[in-house]
Design an enzyme around this catalytic site. Structure first.
Site, PDB file in Angstrom:
ATOM      1  N   TYR A   1       0.842  -1.200   0.000  1.00 37.11           N
ATOM      2  CA  TYR A   1       0.000   0.000   0.000  1.00 37.11           C
ATOM      3  C   TYR A   1       0.875   1.248   0.000  1.00 37.11           C
ATOM      4  O   TYR A   1       1.582   1.533   0.968  1.00 37.11           O
ATOM      5  CB  TYR A   1      -0.917   0.032   1.216  1.00 37.11           C
ATOM      6  CG  TYR A   1      -1.904  -1.099   1.313  1.00 37.11           C
ATOM      7  CD1 TYR A   1      -2.280  -1.848   0.197  1.00 37.11           C
ATOM      8  CD2 TYR A   1      -2.507  -1.425   2.532  1.00 37.11           C
ATOM      9  CE1 TYR A   1      -3.184  -2.892   0.298  1.00 37.11           C
ATOM     10  CE2 TYR A   1      -3.418  -2.449   2.637  1.00 37.11           C
ATOM     11  CZ  TYR A   1      -3.757  -3.189   1.525  1.00 37.11           C
ATOM     12  OH  TYR A   1      -4.662  -4.220   1.629  1.00 37.11           O
TER      13      TYR A   1
ATOM     14  N   HIS B   1      -0.490 -12.024   1.330  1.00 36.72           N
ATOM     15  CA  HIS B   1      -1.482 -11.181   0.659  1.00 36.72           C
ATOM     16  C   HIS B   1      -2.142 -11.902  -0.523  1.00 36.72           C
ATOM     17  O   HIS B   1      -3.357 -11.782  -0.723  1.00 36.72           O
ATOM     18  CB  HIS B   1      -0.791  -9.902   0.185  1.00 36.72           C
ATOM     19  CG  HIS B   1      -1.694  -8.729   0.087  1.00 36.72           C
ATOM     20  ND1 HIS B   1      -1.233  -7.436   0.034  1.00 36.72           N
ATOM     21  CD2 HIS B   1      -3.038  -8.617   0.009  1.00 36.72           C
ATOM     22  CE1 HIS B   1      -2.246  -6.593  -0.044  1.00 36.72           C
ATOM     23  NE2 HIS B   1      -3.343  -7.288  -0.078  1.00 36.72           N
TER      24      HIS B   1
ATOM     25  N   GLY C   1     -18.876  -2.922  -0.294  1.00 37.17           N
ATOM     26  CA  GLY C   1     -18.920  -2.976  -1.756  1.00 37.17           C
ATOM     27  C   GLY C   1     -18.121  -1.894  -2.437  1.00 37.17           C
ATOM     28  O   GLY C   1     -18.585  -1.277  -3.405  1.00 37.17           O
ATOM     29  N   ARG C   2     -16.892  -1.673  -1.932  1.00 32.07           N
ATOM     30  CA  ARG C   2     -16.006  -0.630  -2.464  1.00 32.07           C
ATOM     31  C   ARG C   2     -16.682   0.736  -2.487  1.00 32.07           C
ATOM     32  O   ARG C   2     -16.418   1.564  -3.366  1.00 32.07           O
ATOM     33  CB  ARG C   2     -15.473  -1.008  -3.850  1.00 32.07           C
ATOM     34  CG  ARG C   2     -14.639  -2.290  -3.830  1.00 32.07           C
ATOM     35  CD  ARG C   2     -13.839  -2.483  -5.084  1.00 32.07           C
ATOM     36  NE  ARG C   2     -13.088  -3.738  -5.048  1.00 32.07           N
ATOM     37  CZ  ARG C   2     -11.893  -3.902  -4.476  1.00 32.07           C
ATOM     38  NH1 ARG C   2     -11.314  -2.885  -3.881  1.00 32.07           N
ATOM     39  NH2 ARG C   2     -11.281  -5.073  -4.491  1.00 32.07           N
ATOM     40  N   GLY C   3     -17.570   0.937  -1.516  1.00 32.32           N
ATOM     41  CA  GLY C   3     -18.208   2.238  -1.364  1.00 32.32           C
ATOM     42  C   GLY C   3     -19.613   2.323  -1.925  1.00 32.32           C
ATOM     43  O   GLY C   3     -20.339   3.275  -1.620  1.00 32.32           O
TER      44      GLY C   3
ATOM     45  N   SER D   1     -13.229  -4.542   1.879  1.00 35.20           N
ATOM     46  CA  SER D   1     -14.272  -3.938   1.051  1.00 35.20           C
ATOM     47  C   SER D   1     -15.658  -4.372   1.520  1.00 35.20           C
ATOM     48  O   SER D   1     -16.492  -4.825   0.718  1.00 35.20           O
ATOM     49  CB  SER D   1     -14.077  -4.295  -0.432  1.00 35.20           C
ATOM     50  OG  SER D   1     -12.872  -3.761  -0.924  1.00 35.20           O
ATOM     51  N   PRO D   2     -15.944  -4.233   2.824  1.00 34.03           N
ATOM     52  CA  PRO D   2     -17.200  -4.755   3.362  1.00 34.03           C
ATOM     53  C   PRO D   2     -18.428  -3.938   2.985  1.00 34.03           C
ATOM     54  O   PRO D   2     -19.550  -4.364   3.264  1.00 34.03           O
ATOM     55  CB  PRO D   2     -16.967  -4.724   4.881  1.00 34.03           C
ATOM     56  CG  PRO D   2     -16.004  -3.601   5.078  1.00 34.03           C
ATOM     57  CD  PRO D   2     -15.096  -3.654   3.884  1.00 34.03           C
TER      58      PRO D   2
END
Length: 327
Positions: A55, A123, A205-207, A202-203
Site C-alpha cells: 500500500y 497477501h 462494496g467498495r463504497g 471492502s465490506p
C-alpha cells in the site's frame, strides 16, 4: 467498543480499520488527518489496524507506524506481504518464496517501527510456490518472535486446509460483503470448521453501499474502480438498483446504509471482523456505530430478500485479476 471477537486465538475489536486508502487508490489523503483517524479509532475501541507493504509502496506501513508510536500496547497490528506490484484490475505480481518471506517481514518491521507484528498475512498465494513452503517460512517468524499469528488472503478452501496443517491460521482475509457473497459459499464454511477467523475487506462494496450513488455515476477517469467489471456500463446500472434497496431498508431502520451493510456482516458469524477503510473521522464514527446495530432475524431476511446472493452483476476483478484470487 467493549465487546471483542476472536480470530483464532487473537482477540480484536468487532470492527477493524482498513488503512489502505490513507496511502493510495481512493484519491488524495493527508497524513496528519489520517493519523488523527487512527487515534480516534483507538479512542473508540477500534484496535485492529490493517495495512500491507504494497500500500503506497511502503508509505502506509510507515504512516501506521507513526500513528501508533506511543500507542503500541493499544493496537492489534496486521500487515501483509506477497504482492510485489499491483498492475490494475486485480492483476498483481506476487512472490511467496521463503527467502522473500524473511526479507519482507524485516522491511515491514522497520517501516512500522515495531518488534513484533500481531497478525502477518500472505497477501496473495504464489502459484509457483507450494503453500506449505510459504507458510513454513512464515511459521519460522513466529518461532523467532517477529510475528505472533499467521493469516492468509484470498485463498481457496483447499489452500487454507493445506496451510492450516502446517501452522494454525488465525485469520483469512477476503472480499466479502452483502455486495460480494460468493466467499460465503466457497470458503467460509471451511474457515469456520478449522477455527479460522474471517476478515472481510471492502465490506461496503467498495463504497457502493455507502449511499453515495452519484459518486459511482461520475467516477473520475483515474479512479481504479472504473477498471472493475461491477462498476462498468449496464453492470453498474443494475448494481445501483440493488444499492438503492439497501438505502431504503436503512431508512426504515433509522440507520445508514453503511451500518446496514456492516451489521449484516457482523450477524453472519461471531468470528467475522470486517475492516472498513476510511481517511475521515466522520466516516470512521459512522462505521463504528454499526457495532451497536443488532439486526433481527426478520430484518436479516428482509435484507436477503431485497439483495439476494448472486444478484450482483459483473465480476469483482477483471478476468486476469480473478486468476489471482481463490488460488
Amino acid at each position: 467498543m467493549v465487546d471483542k471477537r476472536t480470530l483464532g486465538d487473537l482477540e480484536v475489536s468487532p470492527l477493524g480499520l482498513g488503512c489502505m486508502g490513507m496511502s493510495e487508490i481512493y484519491g488524495p489523503a493527508d497524513d496528519t488527518e489520517s493519523i488523527g483517524v487512527v487515534h480516534r479509532a483507538l479512542g473508540l475501541g477500534v484496535n485492529f489496524l490493517d495495512t500491507a507493504d504494497v500500500y503506497g509502496q511502503g508509505h502506509n506501513e510507515e504512516l501506521v507506524g507513526r500513528a501508533i508510536t506511543d500507542r503500541r500496547d493499544q493496537v492489534v497490528l496486521a500487515t501483509k506481504f506477497g504482492i510485489k506490484r499491483i498492475v490494475g484490475g486485480g492483476v498483481v505480481e506476487v512472490d511467496g518464496s521463503p527467502d522473500y518471506v524473511r526479507a519482507a517481514v524485516d522491511r515491514s518491521l522497520g517501516r512500522l517501527k515495531v518488534d513484533t507484528i500481531d497478525l502477518y498475512y500472505l497477501h496473495r498465494r504464489d502459484p509457483n510456490v507450494p503453500i506449505e513452503d510459504t507458510v513454513g517460512a512464515m511459521a519460522e517468524l513466529v518461532t523467532e518472535g517477529k510475528v505472533r499469528h499467521l493469516g492468509l488472503s484470498e485463498v481457496s478452501a483447499d489452500t487454507l486446509r493445506k496451510a492450516h496443517a502446517v501452522h494454525p491460521i488465525a485469520a483469512l482475509q477476503s472480499e466479502f460483503s452483502l455486495f460480494n457473497r460468493e466467499f460465503a459459499v466457497n470458503v467460509l464454511p471451511t474457515a469456520l470448521e478449522l477455527g479460522v477467523g474471517v476478515v472481510p475487506y471492502s465490506p461496503v462494496g467498495r463504497g457502493l453501499l455507502t449511499g453515495d450513488l452519484d459518486t459511482f455515476r461520475n467516477l473520475p477517469e483515474d479512479d481504479f474502480r472504473r477498471g472493475l467489471p461491477q462498476f462498468q456500463g449496464e453492470n453498474l446500472d443494475r448494481n445501483i438498483v440493488l444499492a438503492e434497496r439497501v438505502i431504503g431498508i436503512a431508512k426504515t431502520l433509522g440507520v445508514t446504509p453503511v451500518q446496514v451493510a456492516l451489521a449484516w456482516l457482523l450477524a453472519q458469524n461471531e468470528h467475522i471482523v470486517p475492516i472498513p477503510g476510511t481517511k475521515r473521522v466522520k466516516y470512521l464514527e459512522e462505521n463504528a456505530g454499526a457495532a451497536a446495530v443488532t439486526l433481527t432475524a426478520d430484518q436479516l431476511a428482509e435484507i436477503d430478500s431485497a439483495f439476494p446472493a448472486g444478484a450482483v452483476s459483473g465480476d469483482r476483478y477483471t478476468p486476469e485479476g480473478m486468476q489471482a484470487v481463490n488460488r
